[in-house]
Motif scaffolding. Structure first.
Motif, PDB file in Angstrom:
ATOM      1  N   TYR A   1       0.474  44.308  22.000  1.00  0.00           N
ATOM      2  CA  TYR A   1       0.339  42.991  22.605  1.00  0.00           C
ATOM      3  C   TYR A   1       0.922  41.942  21.676  1.00  0.00           C
ATOM      4  CZ  TYR A   1      -3.526  42.373  19.398  1.00  0.00           C
ATOM      5  OH  TYR A   1      -4.283  42.275  18.257  1.00  0.00           O
ATOM      6  N   ASN A   2       1.173  40.772  22.241  1.00  0.00           N
ATOM      7  CA  ASN A   2       1.646  39.641  21.469  1.00  0.00           C
ATOM      8  C   ASN A   2       1.070  38.380  22.098  1.00  0.00           C
ATOM      9  OD1 ASN A   2       3.265  38.499  19.351  1.00  0.00           O
ATOM     10  ND2 ASN A   2       4.601  37.727  20.960  1.00  0.00           N
ATOM     11  N   VAL A   3       0.678  37.440  21.261  1.00  0.00           N
ATOM     12  CA  VAL A   3       0.191  36.149  21.724  1.00  0.00           C
ATOM     13  C   VAL A   3       1.039  35.093  21.023  1.00  0.00           C
ATOM     14  CG1 VAL A   3      -1.775  34.598  21.900  1.00  0.00           C
ATOM     15  CG2 VAL A   3      -2.141  37.075  22.028  1.00  0.00           C
ATOM     16  N   THR A   4       1.733  34.269  21.824  1.00  0.00           N
ATOM     17  CA  THR A   4       2.640  33.255  21.293  1.00  0.00           C
ATOM     18  C   THR A   4       2.132  31.877  21.675  1.00  0.00           C
ATOM     19  OG1 THR A   4       4.477  34.800  21.603  1.00  0.00           O
ATOM     20  CG2 THR A   4       5.042  32.492  21.212  1.00  0.00           C
ATOM     21  N   PHE A   5       2.022  31.001  20.697  1.00  0.00           N
ATOM     22  CA  PHE A   5       1.550  29.640  20.921  1.00  0.00           C
ATOM     23  C   PHE A   5       2.733  28.691  21.070  1.00  0.00           C
ATOM     24  CE2 PHE A   5      -1.724  31.828  18.635  1.00  0.00           C
ATOM     25  CZ  PHE A   5      -2.916  31.327  19.130  1.00  0.00           C
TER      26      PHE A   5
ATOM     27  N   PRO B   1      -2.882  24.073  21.744  1.00  0.00           N
ATOM     28  CA  PRO B   1      -1.487  24.186  22.154  1.00  0.00           C
ATOM     29  C   PRO B   1      -1.333  23.710  23.594  1.00  0.00           C
ATOM     30  CG  PRO B   1      -2.535  26.322  22.239  1.00  0.00           C
ATOM     31  CD  PRO B   1      -3.526  25.372  21.616  1.00  0.00           C
ATOM     32  N   VAL B   2      -0.097  23.478  24.023  1.00  0.00           N
ATOM     33  CA  VAL B   2       0.124  23.104  25.424  1.00  0.00           C
ATOM     34  C   VAL B   2       0.212  24.351  26.307  1.00  0.00           C
ATOM     35  CG1 VAL B   2       1.146  20.855  24.949  1.00  0.00           C
ATOM     36  CG2 VAL B   2       2.632  22.864  25.093  1.00  0.00           C
ATOM     37  N   GLN B   3       0.608  25.477  25.696  1.00  0.00           N
ATOM     38  CA  GLN B   3       0.684  26.749  26.413  1.00  0.00           C
ATOM     39  C   GLN B   3       0.471  27.889  25.420  1.00  0.00           C
ATOM     40  OE1 GLN B   3       4.720  26.531  27.925  1.00  0.00           O
ATOM     41  NE2 GLN B   3       3.977  26.059  29.968  1.00  0.00           N
ATOM     42  N   ILE B   4       0.003  29.009  25.952  1.00  0.00           N
ATOM     43  CA  ILE B   4      -0.065  30.253  25.195  1.00  0.00           C
ATOM     44  C   ILE B   4       0.476  31.347  26.105  1.00  0.00           C
ATOM     45  CG2 ILE B   4      -1.571  31.995  24.159  1.00  0.00           C
ATOM     46  CD1 ILE B   4      -3.543  29.793  23.446  1.00  0.00           C
ATOM     47  N   LEU B   5       1.355  32.181  25.569  1.00  0.00           N
ATOM     48  CA  LEU B   5       1.874  33.328  26.297  1.00  0.00           C
ATOM     49  C   LEU B   5       1.200  34.585  25.766  1.00  0.00           C
ATOM     50  CD1 LEU B   5       3.881  34.706  28.257  1.00  0.00           C
ATOM     51  CD2 LEU B   5       5.518  34.742  26.340  1.00  0.00           C
ATOM     52  N   VAL B   6       0.542  35.324  26.657  1.00  0.00           N
ATOM     53  CA  VAL B   6      -0.108  36.581  26.310  1.00  0.00           C
ATOM     54  C   VAL B   6       0.701  37.701  26.952  1.00  0.00           C
ATOM     55  CG1 VAL B   6      -2.221  37.953  26.465  1.00  0.00           C
ATOM     56  CG2 VAL B   6      -2.368  35.458  26.261  1.00  0.00           C
TER      57      VAL B   6
ATOM     58  N   MET C   1       1.186  36.679  30.753  1.00  0.00           N
ATOM     59  CA  MET C   1       0.332  35.649  31.339  1.00  0.00           C
ATOM     60  C   MET C   1       0.444  34.379  30.511  1.00  0.00           C
ATOM     61  SD  MET C   1      -1.844  35.642  34.003  1.00  0.00           S
ATOM     62  CE  MET C   1      -3.019  36.940  34.216  1.00  0.00           C
ATOM     63  N   ILE C   2       0.700  33.271  31.192  1.00  0.00           N
ATOM     64  CA  ILE C   2       0.817  31.966  30.543  1.00  0.00           C
ATOM     65  C   ILE C   2      -0.489  31.214  30.742  1.00  0.00           C
ATOM     66  CG2 ILE C   2       2.052  29.765  30.522  1.00  0.00           C
ATOM     67  CD1 ILE C   2       4.420  31.399  31.843  1.00  0.00           C
ATOM     68  N   LEU C   3      -1.055  30.748  29.639  1.00  0.00           N
ATOM     69  CA  LEU C   3      -2.252  29.920  29.684  1.00  0.00           C
ATOM     70  C   LEU C   3      -1.803  28.472  29.499  1.00  0.00           C
ATOM     71  CD1 LEU C   3      -4.532  32.019  27.297  1.00  0.00           C
ATOM     72  CD2 LEU C   3      -4.124  32.326  29.745  1.00  0.00           C
ATOM     73  N   GLU C   4      -2.262  27.591  30.371  1.00  0.00           N
ATOM     74  CA  GLU C   4      -1.841  26.186  30.353  1.00  0.00           C
ATOM     75  C   GLU C   4      -2.979  25.302  29.851  1.00  0.00           C
ATOM     76  OE1 GLU C   4       1.186  25.037  31.508  1.00  0.00           O
ATOM     77  OE2 GLU C   4       1.955  26.758  32.616  1.00  0.00           O
ATOM     78  N   PHE C   5      -2.623  24.320  29.004  1.00  0.00           N
ATOM     79  CA  PHE C   5      -3.585  23.394  28.414  1.00  0.00           C
ATOM     80  C   PHE C   5      -3.114  21.942  28.580  1.00  0.00           C
ATOM     81  CE2 PHE C   5      -4.040  27.397  26.280  1.00  0.00           C
ATOM     82  CZ  PHE C   5      -5.387  27.544  26.019  1.00  0.00           C
ATOM     83  N   PRO C   6      -2.926  21.475  29.811  1.00  0.00           N
ATOM     84  CA  PRO C   6      -2.490  20.084  29.956  1.00  0.00           C
ATOM     85  C   PRO C   6      -3.591  19.137  29.468  1.00  0.00           C
ATOM     86  CG  PRO C   6      -3.078  20.999  32.079  1.00  0.00           C
ATOM     87  CD  PRO C   6      -3.148  22.126  31.082  1.00  0.00           C
TER      88      PRO C   6
END
Length: 129
Positions: free
Chosen positions: A98-102, A84-89, A32-37
């Motif tokens: 699990y892994n969380v990548t900024f 961050p601009v995105q986070i990948l969960v 899942m990609i979290l977006e932070f525009p």
């Protein structure tokens, strides 16, 4: 960072995800990609990976997961720091890994395009050794 904010984030994403053809019961892993525009969370989207190989597009209602996302980012970033601009969960449901990548600067890092669409979904698939 507290493990509980990570668990709360993953739980919120899983509990609030939906998709037109998604197997929300039998999936094996999730990306899942979290977006932070403009520095504000506004979108959560990604894929479910089923054991038999099906990949389903899903999204989570941003209003439903916003509190968990804010608690998670607050555990990493001070109030005056840029998010961050995105986070990948990524989560493997069968192993619990699990892994969380900024991604702090490249807003196109996890963007599907006509050129990358075939590899994109597979590239996000969680792979834990």
């Amino acid at each position: 960072m507290s493990e509980s904010v990570t668990a709360d984030l993953i739980r919120a994403l899983v509990d609030n995800m939906a998709g037109p053809d998604a197997d929300t019961e039998g999936w094996q892993s999730l990306a899942m990609i979290l977006e932070f525009p403009d520095g504000e969370f506004n979108e959560a989207h990604g894929y479910l990976y089923s054991p038999e190989g099906t990949i389903s597009a899903v999204a989570a209602d941003p209003w439903a997961v916003k509190q968990a996302v804010e608690a998670y980012t607050s555990s990493y970033y001070k109030p005056d720091e840029a998010l961050p601009v995105q986070i990948l969960v990524q989560l493997d449901r069968t192993t619990g890994k699990y892994n969380v990548t900024f991604e702090d600067t490249d807003a196109t890092r996890w963007k599907m395009t006509p050129r990358n669409r075939r590899e994109f979904r597979e590239g996000l698939r969680p792979k834990f050794d």
